[in-house]
Design a protein around this motif. Structure first.
Motif, PDB file in Angstrom:
ATOM      1  N   THR A  48     -36.169 -10.600  48.072  1.00 14.68           N
ATOM      2  CA  THR A  48     -35.979 -10.725  46.617  1.00 14.68           C
ATOM      3  C   THR A  48     -37.113 -10.036  45.873  1.00 14.68           C
ATOM      4  O   THR A  48     -36.886  -9.322  44.890  1.00 14.68           O
ATOM      5  N   ASN A  49     -38.332 -10.210  46.357  1.00 18.16           N
ATOM      6  CA  ASN A  49     -39.483  -9.575  45.708  1.00 18.16           C
ATOM      7  C   ASN A  49     -39.452  -8.054  45.828  1.00 18.16           C
ATOM      8  O   ASN A  49     -39.995  -7.349  44.973  1.00 18.16           O
ATOM      9  N   LEU A  72     -36.857  -6.317  45.410  1.00 19.05           N
ATOM     10  CA  LEU A  72     -35.861  -5.835  44.454  1.00 19.05           C
ATOM     11  C   LEU A  72     -36.208  -6.198  43.014  1.00 19.05           C
ATOM     12  O   LEU A  72     -35.734  -5.550  42.079  1.00 19.05           O
ATOM     13  N   TYR A  73     -37.016  -7.239  42.838  1.00 21.82           N
ATOM     14  CA  TYR A  73     -37.340  -7.715  41.487  1.00 21.82           C
ATOM     15  C   TYR A  73     -38.689  -7.137  41.057  1.00 21.82           C
ATOM     16  O   TYR A  73     -39.657  -7.186  41.826  1.00 21.82           O
ATOM     17  N   LEU A  81     -29.742 -15.335  43.325  1.00 24.30           N
ATOM     18  CA  LEU A  81     -30.557 -14.349  42.629  1.00 24.30           C
ATOM     19  C   LEU A  81     -30.382 -12.967  43.249  1.00 24.30           C
ATOM     20  O   LEU A  81     -30.261 -11.959  42.541  1.00 24.30           O
ATOM     21  N   LEU A  82     -30.318 -12.909  44.558  1.00 28.22           N
ATOM     22  CA  LEU A  82     -30.129 -11.629  45.247  1.00 28.22           C
ATOM     23  C   LEU A  82     -28.807 -10.967  44.871  1.00 28.22           C
ATOM     24  O   LEU A  82     -28.741  -9.742  44.717  1.00 28.22           O
ATOM     25  N   LEU A 141     -29.369  -9.212  41.668  1.00 28.11           N
ATOM     26  CA  LEU A 141     -30.237  -8.045  41.839  1.00 28.11           C
ATOM     27  C   LEU A 141     -29.530  -6.909  42.566  1.00 28.11           C
ATOM     28  O   LEU A 141     -29.892  -5.738  42.410  1.00 28.11           O
ATOM     29  N   GLN A 142     -28.498  -7.241  43.328  1.00 28.15           N
ATOM     30  CA  GLN A 142     -27.747  -6.229  44.074  1.00 28.15           C
ATOM     31  C   GLN A 142     -26.518  -5.724  43.315  1.00 28.15           C
ATOM     32  O   GLN A 142     -25.718  -4.977  43.863  1.00 28.15           O
TER      33      GLN A 142
END
Length: 319
Positions: free
Chosen positions: A17-18, A20-21, A72-73, A76-77
Motif C-alpha cells: 500500500t505504501n 502505491l500511496y 484501500l488497495l 489505489l489500483q
C-alpha cells in the motif's frame, strides 16, 4: 497485556500500500476484544495526508487490518469508487441511503478482498466462527410471519455472509441460517447470484456488478413493499472507460437529465449524467442559470468525455 504484532502477510500489504500511496499508510491497533469480527471494527482515518487504519477491535487483528488495507488497495489500483453528490433535502434519509449504498458497494468489493485474504491464509476456521458470531451480533432471527424494521439489514448482512464463504456454507451452518432467516436468506442468495454472475476481477467487472446489484436490491425492496435505494440516480459510480470512449463526445455516451434532488455541495438544482448503457449516475452537474441553459447544454454535450470529466475533476479508470 501482550503487545499484538501483525503477521508477515499483513506487513507485506502495508508495504504494498505504501508503494502505491504518495504519503504514509500505517495501522494502529486498539484494545477492544468483542469475540466476534465485523467490518465496522476498523476504519481509514486521514491525518495530514497520511492514512491510519484504525483497528479498534482486536479479536482478529490480522484479519481486520488486512481487510481494510485491501479495500484501500482496490482504490489505489483504480477500482471504481462511489460518491454521493446529491441530497434528498432530508439529512436522515440521505444518511440511510448512503449507508445502504456503501454496504452494497462493499459486498462487491468483498468478492476481491476476501479472495485475497484467503489466498494469504488470513481467514481460518477461528475467523470464520468469529465472523458468524458477528452476523448474529448484527441481526436477530426472523419472527415467523412477521416483518420488522430489520429486514433490510438482514438482507445486506446475509448477502455479505455468502460473499465471505464464497457461496459455500458448511451444511450445519446453512441449516442454521436458513432456519433462522427463512424469508431473507433466499433473497440474499438472489443478490449473491447477481454479484457473482460475471467475474468481478477488473474495474469494469466490479462497476458492472455494483450497478446490477443496485437494481436487484430495489427489486427485492419492491417485492417486500419497502422503500428502495434508487442507487442508479442517488449514487455516482466512478466511470471505467476505454480509450475510444474517452474520445467520444459526451452526447454519445451520456444522457443528461434534471434531477428532483439537489446538488449536495452547492445546494442548487442538479443535473445527472446517466450512462447510456446502464442508466447509472456517472456525474452530477449543478444547474446553469436559466438564461444560459441552452448554450450550457450545447457546449457540454459537444465536449469529449475526457474534456468533461477532467474539467469537472472527476476521476475515472481506463480499462
Amino acid at each position: 497485556m501482550t503487545e499484538i504484532k501483525l503477521n508477515e502477510a499483513v506487513t507485506g500489504l502495508i508495504n504494498l500500500t505504501n508503494s502505491l500511496y504518495p504519503d504514509n499508510v500505517s495501522v494502529h491497533l486498539g484494545t477492544e476484544k468483542s469475540g466476534y469480527v465485523r467490518h465496522d471494527q476498523a476504519q481509514q482515518v486521514l491525518k495530514d495526508g497520511n492514512i491510519v487504519v484504525e483497528v479498534k477491535d482486536v479479536t482478529a487483528p490480522n484479519y481486520t487490518a488486512s481487510h481494510e488495507l485491501l479495500h484501500l488497495l482496490l482504490l489505489l489500483q483504480g477500482f471504481p469508487q462511489i460518491t454521493f453528490n446529491l441530497t434528498t433535502r432530508d439529512q436522515q434519509l440521505d444518511e440511510q441511503l448512503m449507508a445502504i449504498a456503501t454496504e452494497l458497494y462493499d459486498m462487491v468489493s468483498h468478492v476481491l478482498v476476501v479472495a485475497k485474504q484467503r489466498e494469504h491464509a488470513l481467514i481460518d476456521e477461528t475467523v470464520e466462527a468469529e465472523y458468524v458470531k458477528g452476523v448474529y451480533a448484527t441481526i436477530d432471527p426472523e419472527v415467523p410471519n412477521k416483518d420488522d424494521a430489520m429486514m433490510t439489514l438482514r438482507l445486506l448482512t446475509l448477502t455479505d455472509l455468502l460473499v465471505f464463504f464464497n457461496g459455500d456454507l458448511a451444511p450445519e451452518l446453512e441449516k442454521r441460517v436458513s432456519g433462522d432467516f427463512p424469508k431473507s436468506w433466499p433473497a440474499a442468495k438472489t443478490l449473491y447470484a447477481v454479484i457473482t454472475r460475471k467475474a468481478v476481477d477488473t474495474p469494469f467487472g466490479m462497476r458492472r456488478a455494483i450497478v446490477k446489484l443496485f437494481k436487484a436490491f430495489d427489486d427485492q425492496m419492491t417485492a417486500w413493499q419497502l422503500p428502495g435505494l434508487h442507487g442508479n440516480e442517488f449514487v455516482t459510480v466512478q466511470n471505467v472507460l476505454s480509450e475510444r470512449q474517452e474520445r467520444l463526445e459526451v452526447r454519445q455516451l451520456f444522457d443528461i437529465f434534471h434531477s428532483d434532488m439537489l446538488d449536495k455541495h452547492k445546494n442548487t438544482r442538479a443535473y445527472i449524467g446517466l450512462n447510456k448503457g446502464d442508466q447509472q449516475n456517472a456525474f452530477v452537474l449543478p444547474a446553469p442559470a436559466q438564461k444560459h441553459s441552452d448554450a450550457f447544454f450545447k457546449e457540454t454535450y459537444g465536449k469529449t468525455v475526457k474534456e468533461l470529466l477532467t474539467g469537472l475533476d472527476i476521476p475515472y479508470t481506463l480499462r
